[in-house]
Scaffold this motif. Structure first.
Motif, PDB file in Angstrom:
ATOM      1  N   GLY A  44      -1.521  -5.966  -5.139  1.00  0.00           N
ATOM      2  CA  GLY A  44      -1.436  -4.438  -5.376  1.00  0.00           C
ATOM      3  C   GLY A  44      -0.482  -4.212  -6.217  1.00  0.00           C
ATOM      4  N   PRO A  45       0.056  -2.900  -6.224  1.00  0.00           N
ATOM      5  CA  PRO A  45      -0.095  -2.035  -5.048  1.00  0.00           C
ATOM      6  C   PRO A  45      -1.404  -1.278  -5.017  1.00  0.00           C
ATOM      7  N   ALA A  46      -1.489  -0.782  -3.737  1.00  0.00           N
ATOM      8  CA  ALA A  46      -3.061  -0.140  -3.597  1.00  0.00           C
ATOM      9  C   ALA A  46      -2.618   1.252  -3.307  1.00  0.00           C
ATOM     10  N   ALA A  47      -3.100   2.230  -3.885  1.00  0.00           N
ATOM     11  CA  ALA A  47      -3.039   3.843  -3.326  1.00  0.00           C
ATOM     12  C   ALA A  47      -3.835   4.249  -2.312  1.00  0.00           C
TER      13      ALA A  47
ATOM     14  N   VAL B 139       0.759  -1.173   0.027  1.00  0.00           N
ATOM     15  CA  VAL B 139       0.025   0.153  -0.032  1.00  0.00           C
ATOM     16  C   VAL B 139       0.881   1.305   0.026  1.00  0.00           C
ATOM     17  N   GLU B 140       0.860   1.916  -1.284  1.00  0.00           N
ATOM     18  CA  GLU B 140       1.786   3.144  -1.301  1.00  0.00           C
ATOM     19  C   GLU B 140       1.107   3.903  -2.466  1.00  0.00           C
ATOM     20  N   ASP B 141       0.944   5.316  -2.294  1.00  0.00           N
ATOM     21  CA  ASP B 141       0.364   6.148  -2.938  1.00  0.00           C
ATOM     22  C   ASP B 141       1.181   6.867  -4.180  1.00  0.00           C
ATOM     23  N   ALA B 142       2.593   6.599  -3.907  1.00  0.00           N
ATOM     24  CA  ALA B 142       3.408   7.291  -4.916  1.00  0.00           C
ATOM     25  C   ALA B 142       3.780   6.188  -5.856  1.00  0.00           C
ATOM     26  N   PHE B 143       3.551   6.429  -7.104  1.00  0.00           N
ATOM     27  CA  PHE B 143       3.529   5.370  -8.065  1.00  0.00           C
ATOM     28  C   PHE B 143       4.908   4.794  -8.231  1.00  0.00           C
TER      29      PHE B 143
ATOM     30  N   LEU C 111       5.905   0.996  -7.370  1.00  0.00           N
ATOM     31  CA  LEU C 111       6.597   0.011  -8.261  1.00  0.00           C
ATOM     32  C   LEU C 111       7.953  -0.357  -7.971  1.00  0.00           C
ATOM     33  N   ASP C 112       8.959   0.457  -7.190  1.00  0.00           N
ATOM     34  CA  ASP C 112       9.889  -0.120  -6.782  1.00  0.00           C
ATOM     35  C   ASP C 112       9.868  -1.199  -5.722  1.00  0.00           C
ATOM     36  N   LEU C 113       9.118  -0.585  -4.421  1.00  0.00           N
ATOM     37  CA  LEU C 113       8.758  -1.629  -3.564  1.00  0.00           C
ATOM     38  C   LEU C 113       8.241  -3.200  -4.041  1.00  0.00           C
ATOM     39  N   SER C 114       7.325  -3.069  -4.966  1.00  0.00           N
ATOM     40  CA  SER C 114       6.828  -4.192  -5.784  1.00  0.00           C
ATOM     41  C   SER C 114       7.799  -4.904  -6.269  1.00  0.00           C
ATOM     42  N   ASP C 115       8.655  -4.251  -7.145  1.00  0.00           N
ATOM     43  CA  ASP C 115       9.841  -5.096  -7.761  1.00  0.00           C
ATOM     44  C   ASP C 115      10.844  -5.731  -6.824  1.00  0.00           C
ATOM     45  N   GLN C 116      11.167  -5.073  -5.766  1.00  0.00           N
ATOM     46  CA  GLN C 116      12.031  -5.711  -4.683  1.00  0.00           C
ATOM     47  C   GLN C 116      11.405  -6.887  -4.234  1.00  0.00           C
TER      48      GLN C 116
END
Length: 124
Positions: free
Chosen positions: A38-41, A15-19, A23-28
């Motif tokens: 997600g991610p969910a914003a 859950v992160e609103d900064a695209f 994207l970086d968190l999801s990729d990691q």
């Protein structure tokens, strides 16, 4: 997927609103073997994405475009699902009493710190 990783197979809500940060968190997490939900914003998006999904944990940005992620944390806690907060806040006064002891990572998030924190979800 990295099957050797201690994160392999974990279903993690992001859950992160900064695209770009999302994207970086999801990729990691994906590169470490997680399946990212997600991610969910927003709180609404997060609650929709986690409905009927078996989660192993969640990574929650505290501030979602002025909205706090604490309602998501309440649902996760009620289901016994571990989570951690991502925050740019230095003060713990932002956090309600029930989340004062919740794990937190400061932004910008260090990739190794994120992986180590999420690895603890498996052992809860």
């Amino acid at each position: 997927m990295n099957e050797q990783s201690p994160l392999a197979g974990l279903h993690i809500l992001v859950v992160e609103d900064a695209f770009l940060v999302a994207l970086d968190l999801s990729d990691q997490l994906t590169d470490s073997g997680c399946e990212v939900i997600g991610p969910a914003a927003s709180v609404k998006q997060a609650l929709e994405k986690m409905d009927g999904v078996a989660l192993d944990g969640a990574v929650l940005d505290v501030n979602l475009a002025g909205e706090r992620s604490f309602p998501i944390a309440e649902v996760l806690a009620s289901r016994g699902i571990p989570f951690l907060f991502l925050t740019g806040y230095d003060s713990s006064t932002v956090f309600p009493d029930e989340f004062q002891q919740a794990p937190r990572l400061s932004k910008p998030v260090n990739a190794n710190a994120l992986k180590n924190a999420v690895a603890h979800f498996r052992h809860r």
